[in-house]
Design an enzyme around this catalytic site. Sequence first.
Site, PDB file in Angstrom:
ATOM      1  N   HIS A  64       0.838  -1.218   0.000  1.00  0.00           N
ATOM      2  CA  HIS A  64       0.000   0.000   0.000  1.00  0.00           C
ATOM      3  C   HIS A  64       0.868   1.261   0.000  1.00  0.00           C
ATOM      4  O   HIS A  64       1.173   1.815   1.051  1.00  0.00           O
ATOM      5  CB  HIS A  64      -0.913  -0.026   1.225  1.00  0.00           C
ATOM      6  CG  HIS A  64      -1.961   1.034   1.224  1.00  0.00           C
ATOM      7  ND1 HIS A  64      -3.020   1.040   2.097  1.00  0.00           N
ATOM      8  CD2 HIS A  64      -2.127   2.146   0.461  1.00  0.00           C
ATOM      9  CE1 HIS A  64      -3.781   2.091   1.878  1.00  0.00           C
ATOM     10  NE2 HIS A  64      -3.248   2.791   0.889  1.00  0.00           N
ATOM     11  N   HIS A  66       1.615   5.148  -2.243  1.00  0.00           N
ATOM     12  CA  HIS A  66       1.199   6.114  -3.272  1.00  0.00           C
ATOM     13  C   HIS A  66       2.466   6.832  -3.738  1.00  0.00           C
ATOM     14  O   HIS A  66       2.912   7.780  -3.096  1.00  0.00           O
ATOM     15  CB  HIS A  66       0.231   7.142  -2.676  1.00  0.00           C
ATOM     16  CG  HIS A  66      -1.032   6.554  -2.140  1.00  0.00           C
ATOM     17  ND1 HIS A  66      -2.215   6.530  -2.856  1.00  0.00           N
ATOM     18  CD2 HIS A  66      -1.319   5.961  -0.947  1.00  0.00           C
ATOM     19  CE1 HIS A  66      -3.167   5.962  -2.121  1.00  0.00           C
ATOM     20  NE2 HIS A  66      -2.647   5.606  -0.965  1.00  0.00           N
ATOM     21  N   ARG A  68       2.890   8.552  -6.458  1.00  0.00           N
ATOM     22  CA  ARG A  68       2.568   9.845  -7.100  1.00  0.00           C
ATOM     23  C   ARG A  68       3.076   9.990  -8.531  1.00  0.00           C
ATOM     24  O   ARG A  68       3.128  11.113  -9.047  1.00  0.00           O
ATOM     25  CB  ARG A  68       3.108  11.025  -6.274  1.00  0.00           C
ATOM     26  CG  ARG A  68       2.747  11.021  -4.805  1.00  0.00           C
ATOM     27  CD  ARG A  68       1.272  11.121  -4.594  1.00  0.00           C
ATOM     28  NE  ARG A  68       0.920  11.423  -3.212  1.00  0.00           N
ATOM     29  CZ  ARG A  68      -0.240  11.076  -2.669  1.00  0.00           C
ATOM     30  NH1 ARG A  68      -1.157  10.435  -3.372  1.00  0.00           N
ATOM     31  NH2 ARG A  68      -0.513  11.395  -1.434  1.00  0.00           N
ATOM     32  N   ASN A  98      -4.318   6.307  -7.575  1.00  0.00           N
ATOM     33  CA  ASN A  98      -4.802   7.701  -7.617  1.00  0.00           C
ATOM     34  C   ASN A  98      -3.694   8.673  -8.034  1.00  0.00           C
ATOM     35  O   ASN A  98      -3.329   9.574  -7.306  1.00  0.00           O
ATOM     36  CB  ASN A  98      -5.443   8.106  -6.286  1.00  0.00           C
ATOM     37  CG  ASN A  98      -4.537   7.877  -5.088  1.00  0.00           C
ATOM     38  OD1 ASN A  98      -3.618   7.075  -5.136  1.00  0.00           O
ATOM     39  ND2 ASN A  98      -4.791   8.584  -4.007  1.00  0.00           N
ATOM     40  N   HIS A 191     -10.786   1.053   0.304  1.00  0.00           N
ATOM     41  CA  HIS A 191     -10.763   2.138   1.284  1.00  0.00           C
ATOM     42  C   HIS A 191     -12.189   2.209   1.806  1.00  0.00           C
ATOM     43  O   HIS A 191     -13.100   2.631   1.094  1.00  0.00           O
ATOM     44  CB  HIS A 191     -10.356   3.443   0.594  1.00  0.00           C
ATOM     45  CG  HIS A 191     -10.324   4.614   1.522  1.00  0.00           C
ATOM     46  ND1 HIS A 191      -9.204   5.391   1.673  1.00  0.00           N
ATOM     47  CD2 HIS A 191     -11.259   5.134   2.347  1.00  0.00           C
ATOM     48  CE1 HIS A 191      -9.454   6.347   2.563  1.00  0.00           C
ATOM     49  NE2 HIS A 191     -10.706   6.211   2.978  1.00  0.00           N
ATOM     50  N   HIS A 245      -6.208  -0.127   5.780  1.00  0.00           N
ATOM     51  CA  HIS A 245      -6.099   0.825   6.902  1.00  0.00           C
ATOM     52  C   HIS A 245      -7.294   0.872   7.852  1.00  0.00           C
ATOM     53  O   HIS A 245      -7.890   1.924   8.055  1.00  0.00           O
ATOM     54  CB  HIS A 245      -5.775   2.235   6.411  1.00  0.00           C
ATOM     55  CG  HIS A 245      -6.543   2.743   5.220  1.00  0.00           C
ATOM     56  ND1 HIS A 245      -7.892   2.624   5.093  1.00  0.00           N
ATOM     57  CD2 HIS A 245      -6.117   3.404   4.116  1.00  0.00           C
ATOM     58  CE1 HIS A 245      -8.265   3.186   3.952  1.00  0.00           C
ATOM     59  NE2 HIS A 245      -7.212   3.662   3.340  1.00  0.00           N
ATOM     60  N   ASP A 316       0.586   2.829   3.608  1.00  0.00           N
ATOM     61  CA  ASP A 316      -0.242   3.895   3.039  1.00  0.00           C
ATOM     62  C   ASP A 316       0.606   5.164   2.849  1.00  0.00           C
ATOM     63  O   ASP A 316       0.144   6.284   3.109  1.00  0.00           O
ATOM     64  CB  ASP A 316      -1.478   4.183   3.902  1.00  0.00           C
ATOM     65  CG  ASP A 316      -2.529   4.993   3.146  1.00  0.00           C
ATOM     66  OD1 ASP A 316      -2.320   5.291   1.950  1.00  0.00           O
ATOM     67  OD2 ASP A 316      -3.562   5.332   3.751  1.00  0.00           O
ATOM     68  N   HIS A 320       2.565  14.322   0.836  1.00  0.00           N
ATOM     69  CA  HIS A 320       2.087  15.636   0.384  1.00  0.00           C
ATOM     70  C   HIS A 320       3.140  16.639   0.817  1.00  0.00           C
ATOM     71  O   HIS A 320       3.920  16.368   1.744  1.00  0.00           O
ATOM     72  CB  HIS A 320       0.745  15.980   1.049  1.00  0.00           C
ATOM     73  CG  HIS A 320      -0.389  15.101   0.614  1.00  0.00           C
ATOM     74  ND1 HIS A 320      -0.922  15.141  -0.662  1.00  0.00           N
ATOM     75  CD2 HIS A 320      -1.078  14.149   1.285  1.00  0.00           C
ATOM     76  CE1 HIS A 320      -1.903  14.250  -0.742  1.00  0.00           C
ATOM     77  NE2 HIS A 320      -2.009  13.633   0.408  1.00  0.00           N
TER      78      HIS A 320
HETATM   79  O1  DOR Z   1      -5.142  10.018   3.669  1.00  0.00           O
HETATM   80  C1  DOR Z   1      -5.120   9.449   2.596  1.00  0.00           C
HETATM   81  N1  DOR Z   1      -4.271   9.821   1.625  1.00  0.00           N
HETATM   82  N2  DOR Z   1      -5.960   8.450   2.376  1.00  0.00           N
HETATM   83  C2  DOR Z   1      -6.113   7.907   1.159  1.00  0.00           C
HETATM   84  O2  DOR Z   1      -6.935   7.056   1.006  1.00  0.00           O
HETATM   85  C3  DOR Z   1      -5.341   8.406   0.018  1.00  0.00           C
HETATM   86  C4  DOR Z   1      -4.106   9.038   0.454  1.00  0.00           C
HETATM   87  C5  DOR Z   1      -3.440   9.854  -0.628  1.00  0.00           C
HETATM   88  O3  DOR Z   1      -3.287   9.353  -1.738  1.00  0.00           O
HETATM   89  O4  DOR Z   1      -3.052  10.989  -0.368  1.00  0.00           O
HETATM   90 ZN    ZN Z   2      -3.825   4.689   0.495  1.00  0.00          ZN
END
Ligand code: DOR
Ligand code: ZN
Length: 448
Positions: A64, A66, A68, A98, A191, A245, A316, A320
């Site tokens: 899990h 991300h 980006r 995503n 999710h 999660h 997860d 950011h």
């Molecule tokens: O807090 C989160 N951020 N939950 C998610 O499901 C996606 C993730 C993100 O991609 O920033």
């Molecule tokens: Zn996630």
Amino acid sequence: MRWTMFDLVIECRCLYEGRLQDLALCIIDGRIADILRTAPSESGSGEVHRIREGIVLPGIVDTHVHMRDPGLTSKEDFGTGTASAAFGGVTCVLDMPNTKPPTIDAASLQDKYEAASTKAHIDHGFYIAISDRTDVEMVTALLMDRRSAVRPAALKAFLGESTGSLRFGDTGALARWAPFLTGTGTVVAVHAEDEDQFATVRTPETDKGVLEWHARRRADVAEASSVRKALASLGPAANRLHILHISSAAGLAAAQGSKATIEVTPHHLFLDIDECKEGLEMEALCKVNPPIRGKDDKAALWRAVLDGRVRTIGSDHAPHLLAEKEEGARSPSGVPGVETMGPLVLKAVKDRRLPLERAVELLSMGPARRFSLSAKGGIRIGMDADLIEIDTSSERRIRAEDLHSRCGWTPYEGMRGIFPTRVYSRGELVVENDSLCSKGGRGRAIGY
Ligand code: DOR
Ligand code: ZN
């Protein structure tokens, strides 16, 4: 096999068949070709690494993350994200859909595969997102296309709104996927937050109170409701459901007795609202979906980790930028964590909060088995030589400046972790003593 010319022999104390043993791991072409009680004679082997101080464990499989990439690479890309993973002992990641564009079909899957192929330091696979409008036949064709270089590792459904706009609006429509999941054995990771159950709570104007507001708005009842709806719509196919999660006692209770598997994250295990408010410069840093909750929920997650209800720990990893997090209640949700997950869990092992074998099960074997990554997650003949060396005396404070994600911050600043001293990916050293010794692009897409 003693006469074989091995590429590398690692003499070490390693976790093998459930206990720590002194063994020689013999590697050919990136795989564990033999496991010997006494090391083969040096004349008959290639390189030899003698590990005297630490222990060797299977590399971590983080199902899990991300990363980006493509499209959001100011936050992270496959180069920085997989380097960060490797420094934390992670040797295989499954990347979430995503991104920009979102990973939803053959073309976007190909884009992602290409983005990773020149940059990744470790092995990787990709989810594709399904919504209630996704064509089941299209996904079936994608999965079955044996000529294609790229196939999804698993499906992802955002049953509640989160970063990106990939909502699976009608949880009942999961029922359409039941025959596909049963027929192909594919896992659907969800999710689980039910937007119909979100509460209306006045948005704080400043950063103060953001975490309480967020946790009250997206309360545990929303998680539990979504879990119940997902289980009901999949019926017997719920054995292919992986609930990501889980953050609350109510969420755990809703999944109790089902055949679905459960993931927890390090942020829900190691952080709670009170600690965040006390230790963080900005509350919004720990704004994440589902939210960080109170001490009781955290304790319930630990009980489930220890008694076997939880199948996997996944980071997860959701980087950011700090500038975005300065937006308080309006800031994007998510925390980075791929590099700190293993070190925090291994420190918990040292502190006797969980047994070593259980930690390895949750970090490596459990995720590999759940996602049918047959060459990953263990130390066995025939498996990839994805290995990490851990020296429990090398515990240190986590500091953002020592980490490698592009986002440049961590919610665990000042907490203690045990980072691996060496990391091997398919028999190649990718990290040694805090240096990256791999080139981006050496990581491979798995399972093709
Ligand atoms: O807090 C989160 N951020 N939950 C998610 O499901 C996606 C993730 C993100 O991609 O920033
Ligand atoms: Zn996630």
